[in-house]
Design a protein around this motif. Structure first.
Motif, PDB file in Angstrom:
ATOM      1  N   LEU A 138       7.342 -57.738  31.074  1.00  0.00           N
ATOM      2  CA  LEU A 138       7.901 -56.953  31.750  1.00  0.00           C
ATOM      3  C   LEU A 138       9.055 -57.485  32.150  1.00  0.00           C
ATOM      4  O   LEU A 138       8.186 -58.292  32.898  1.00  0.00           O
ATOM      5  CB  LEU A 138       6.776 -55.966  32.365  1.00  0.00           C
ATOM      6  N   LEU A 139       9.900 -57.080  32.160  1.00  0.00           N
ATOM      7  CA  LEU A 139      10.552 -56.727  33.905  1.00  0.00           C
ATOM      8  C   LEU A 139      11.268 -55.993  34.536  1.00  0.00           C
ATOM      9  O   LEU A 139      11.101 -55.173  33.507  1.00  0.00           O
ATOM     10  CB  LEU A 139      12.071 -57.727  32.511  1.00  0.00           C
ATOM     11  N   ARG A 140      11.186 -55.991  35.678  1.00  0.00           N
ATOM     12  CA  ARG A 140      11.009 -55.102  37.061  1.00  0.00           C
ATOM     13  C   ARG A 140      12.441 -55.059  37.876  1.00  0.00           C
ATOM     14  O   ARG A 140      12.254 -56.269  38.345  1.00  0.00           O
ATOM     15  CB  ARG A 140      10.227 -55.383  37.287  1.00  0.00           C
ATOM     16  N   GLY A 141      12.826 -54.586  38.060  1.00  0.00           N
ATOM     17  CA  GLY A 141      13.632 -53.840  38.890  1.00  0.00           C
ATOM     18  C   GLY A 141      13.281 -52.785  39.489  1.00  0.00           C
ATOM     19  O   GLY A 141      13.811 -51.353  39.282  1.00  0.00           O
ATOM     20  N   ASP A 142      13.529 -52.577  41.139  1.00  0.00           N
ATOM     21  CA  ASP A 142      13.473 -51.775  41.792  1.00  0.00           C
ATOM     22  C   ASP A 142      14.793 -50.585  42.349  1.00  0.00           C
ATOM     23  O   ASP A 142      15.608 -51.575  42.415  1.00  0.00           O
ATOM     24  CB  ASP A 142      12.065 -51.440  43.407  1.00  0.00           C
ATOM     25  N   MET A 143      14.260 -50.000  43.043  1.00  0.00           N
ATOM     26  CA  MET A 143      16.319 -48.762  42.620  1.00  0.00           C
ATOM     27  C   MET A 143      16.367 -48.157  43.993  1.00  0.00           C
ATOM     28  O   MET A 143      17.078 -48.020  43.867  1.00  0.00           O
ATOM     29  CB  MET A 143      16.310 -47.418  42.045  1.00  0.00           C
ATOM     30  N   ASP A 144      15.110 -47.797  44.995  1.00  0.00           N
ATOM     31  CA  ASP A 144      15.329 -46.787  46.042  1.00  0.00           C
ATOM     32  C   ASP A 144      16.227 -47.754  47.484  1.00  0.00           C
ATOM     33  O   ASP A 144      15.742 -48.776  47.092  1.00  0.00           O
ATOM     34  CB  ASP A 144      14.578 -46.573  46.413  1.00  0.00           C
ATOM     35  N   ALA A 145      16.204 -46.920  48.275  1.00  0.00           N
ATOM     36  CA  ALA A 145      17.567 -47.522  49.193  1.00  0.00           C
ATOM     37  C   ALA A 145      16.203 -47.476  50.220  1.00  0.00           C
ATOM     38  O   ALA A 145      15.173 -46.648  50.477  1.00  0.00           O
ATOM     39  CB  ALA A 145      18.836 -46.870  49.713  1.00  0.00           C
ATOM     40  N   LEU A 146      16.945 -47.335  51.758  1.00  0.00           N
ATOM     41  CA  LEU A 146      15.942 -47.455  52.910  1.00  0.00           C
ATOM     42  C   LEU A 146      17.279 -46.063  54.059  1.00  0.00           C
ATOM     43  O   LEU A 146      18.099 -45.981  53.566  1.00  0.00           O
ATOM     44  CB  LEU A 146      15.847 -48.698  53.856  1.00  0.00           C
ATOM     45  N   PRO A 147      16.477 -45.614  54.606  1.00  0.00           N
ATOM     46  CA  PRO A 147      16.821 -44.291  55.765  1.00  0.00           C
ATOM     47  C   PRO A 147      17.391 -45.211  56.671  1.00  0.00           C
ATOM     48  O   PRO A 147      17.027 -45.384  58.436  1.00  0.00           O
ATOM     49  CB  PRO A 147      15.700 -43.622  56.329  1.00  0.00           C
TER      50      PRO A 147
ATOM     51  N   PHE B 180      11.768 -53.242  30.154  1.00  0.00           N
ATOM     52  CA  PHE B 180      12.356 -53.268  31.447  1.00  0.00           C
ATOM     53  C   PHE B 180      12.210 -51.727  32.275  1.00  0.00           C
ATOM     54  O   PHE B 180      11.683 -50.563  31.625  1.00  0.00           O
ATOM     55  CB  PHE B 180      14.109 -52.585  31.025  1.00  0.00           C
ATOM     56  N   MET B 181      11.394 -52.207  33.485  1.00  0.00           N
ATOM     57  CA  MET B 181      10.505 -51.273  34.626  1.00  0.00           C
ATOM     58  C   MET B 181      11.611 -51.131  35.641  1.00  0.00           C
ATOM     59  O   MET B 181      11.847 -51.651  36.429  1.00  0.00           O
ATOM     60  CB  MET B 181       9.845 -52.549  35.461  1.00  0.00           C
ATOM     61  N   PHE B 182      12.236 -50.142  35.227  1.00  0.00           N
ATOM     62  CA  PHE B 182      13.393 -49.701  36.442  1.00  0.00           C
ATOM     63  C   PHE B 182      12.398 -48.066  37.114  1.00  0.00           C
ATOM     64  O   PHE B 182      11.975 -47.201  37.519  1.00  0.00           O
ATOM     65  CB  PHE B 182      14.814 -48.611  36.248  1.00  0.00           C
ATOM     66  N   GLN B 183      11.574 -48.905  38.086  1.00  0.00           N
ATOM     67  CA  GLN B 183      11.110 -48.325  39.497  1.00  0.00           C
ATOM     68  C   GLN B 183      11.661 -48.028  41.124  1.00  0.00           C
ATOM     69  O   GLN B 183      12.245 -48.607  41.417  1.00  0.00           O
ATOM     70  CB  GLN B 183      10.368 -49.461  39.905  1.00  0.00           C
ATOM     71  N   PRO B 184      11.904 -46.415  40.835  1.00  0.00           N
ATOM     72  CA  PRO B 184      11.857 -46.131  42.421  1.00  0.00           C
ATOM     73  C   PRO B 184      10.783 -46.311  43.248  1.00  0.00           C
ATOM     74  O   PRO B 184       9.412 -46.823  43.202  1.00  0.00           O
ATOM     75  CB  PRO B 184      11.692 -44.145  42.285  1.00  0.00           C
TER      76      PRO B 184
END
Length: 393
Positions: free
Chosen positions: A65-74, A123-127
């Motif tokens: 498993l390969l992971r990438g996170d996708m969310d931004a910040l306020p 492939f783990m595209f994570q919010p």
């Protein structure tokens, strides 16, 4: 354009259109478009706008498993870049746009070698990494078994500005701290500021708690057992001559072992409740565990370090002496799957006179490191699958 240029274009588009939390519709659409045409089994999340893609190798074998996170910040962006955020008050201040584009790159590289892979890659595209438990939700929805059987190894990268550009860094064992939140509401009785004896002032008691928490860390924990308590929010009152009914504050708590996490949870609650009682007040105290310690498996870390130095040379790898006090929900994956997490130095280019850190509104990440991150993720998957074949032969 080549893959390197495509990844930079994708990253900059994501940077212009950052999204917060678990619902990232634009980001999800861009990821799905970037994966279109590849031999992948793609699914999307229910509780969050995740993307899970499975690449079936040409031969049977384990699952990586390969992971990438996708969310931004306020965070309102103040960085002077031509692709600055077009969304007011929202910014990719932690580099997750690079993580997303880098994982897309790894998918392209591995898809081109699909027939040579002895096993499958997820492939783990994570919010929702930034405090929304996105990894936990994806685990609940089955990402660790997305290939039809449990993942055998898991890897991820995080860009930072703490290390020289292009340098990978990590350590075996604890890499990042556990995170928890302490929430305190001190309840008194309001009154006139000129007559505190006729009221029950919650502010001095709450202030005493803030200071006592710092003292407690130094007196209740070994100096060789790092514990961090930081009060980041304190609210009380409306006017200088009015004693309020209540005072509230919140703290973040970071620890590096299960024993320390258990002790601080018990001690901090008892301390705040005791101080309130000593002042004749009441305190509602809540301690909430968030993410566990991010722990790199010893054998997997050694494999990752060897892969980095084999690909890029010994000068591109830094063995960290101490863990990082930040926290990461990839820890939830590493609790269940042996693997390793690395940092990648990505401070802005030479035209940036000052290096700002992750979460700063002025931080600039250099997308020239994108391709190397994608190459490493792809190599980790391919070599980990090949290693199992070698061991079995």
């Amino acid at each position: 354009m080549g893959l390197r240029e495509d990844l930079i274009e994708l990253r900059r588009d994501l940077h212009r259109h950052p999204e917060i939390g678990l619902d990232l519709p634009h980001t999800q659409r861009r990821v799905l478009a970037a994966l279109e045409g590849l031999p992948l089994e793609v699914s999307t999340g229910t509780a969050l706008s995740s993307v899970t893609a499975v690449l079936r190798g040409g031969r049977p074998g384990p699952v990586v498993l390969l992971r990438g996170d996708m969310d931004a910040l306020p965070v309102a962006e103040l960085a002077d870049v031509p692709f600055a955020s077009a969304v007011p008050g929202v910014m990719h201040a932690c580099g997750h746009d690079l993580h997303t584009a880098g994982l897309v790159g790894a998918a392209h590289l591995l898809a081109a070698r699909r027939e040579e892979l002895a096993g499958d890659v997820v492939f783990m595209f994570q919010p929702g990494e930034e405090g929304h438990n996105g990894a936990g939700l994806m685990i609940d929805e089955g990402v660790l078994e997305a290939a039809g059987r449990p993942a055998d190894a898991a890897y991820g990268l995080h860009v930072v500005t703490d290390f020289p550009r292009g340098v990978f860094a990590g350590r075996p064992g604890p890499l990042m701290s556990a995170a928890a939140g302490l929430f305190v509401r001190v309840v008194g009785a309001g009154g006139h500021g000129s007559a505190p004896h006729d009221a029950r002032d919650p502010i001095p008691a709450a202030c005493e708690m803030v200071l006592a928490l710092q003292t407690m860390v130094g007196r209740r924990f070994s100096p060789f057992e790092p514990v961090v308590v930081t009060v980041g929010a304190f609210h009380a009152g409306t006017l200088r001559n009015v004693i309020p009914d209540e005072a509230v504050f919140e703290a973040t708590v970071r620890t590096f072992s299960a024993d320390a996490a258990k002790q601080i949870a018990e001690d901090s609650v008892r301390l705040c409740e005791g101080i309130a009682a000593a002042h004749g007040l009441h305190a509602d105290v809540r301690f909430e565990t968030e993410y566990p310690v991010t722990v790199n498996d010893d054998a997997e870390f050694a494999f990752v370090a060897d892969t980095v130095t084999g690909l890029f040379g010994t000068d591109r790898f830094h063995h960290m002496e101490h863990p990082d006090p930040g926290s990461e929900d990839f820890s939830l994956v590493l609790q269940r799957v042996p693997g390793a997490y690395l940092f990648l130095g990505a401070a802005g280019g030479d035209d940036q006179p000052v290096v700002h850190h992750n979460h700063s509104p002025r931080v600039v990440f250099d997308d020239d490191v994108l391709y190397d991150g994608a190459v490493l993720l792809a190599a980790l998957a391919e070599r980990r699958l090949a290693r199992r074949v070698t061991e079995a032969s």
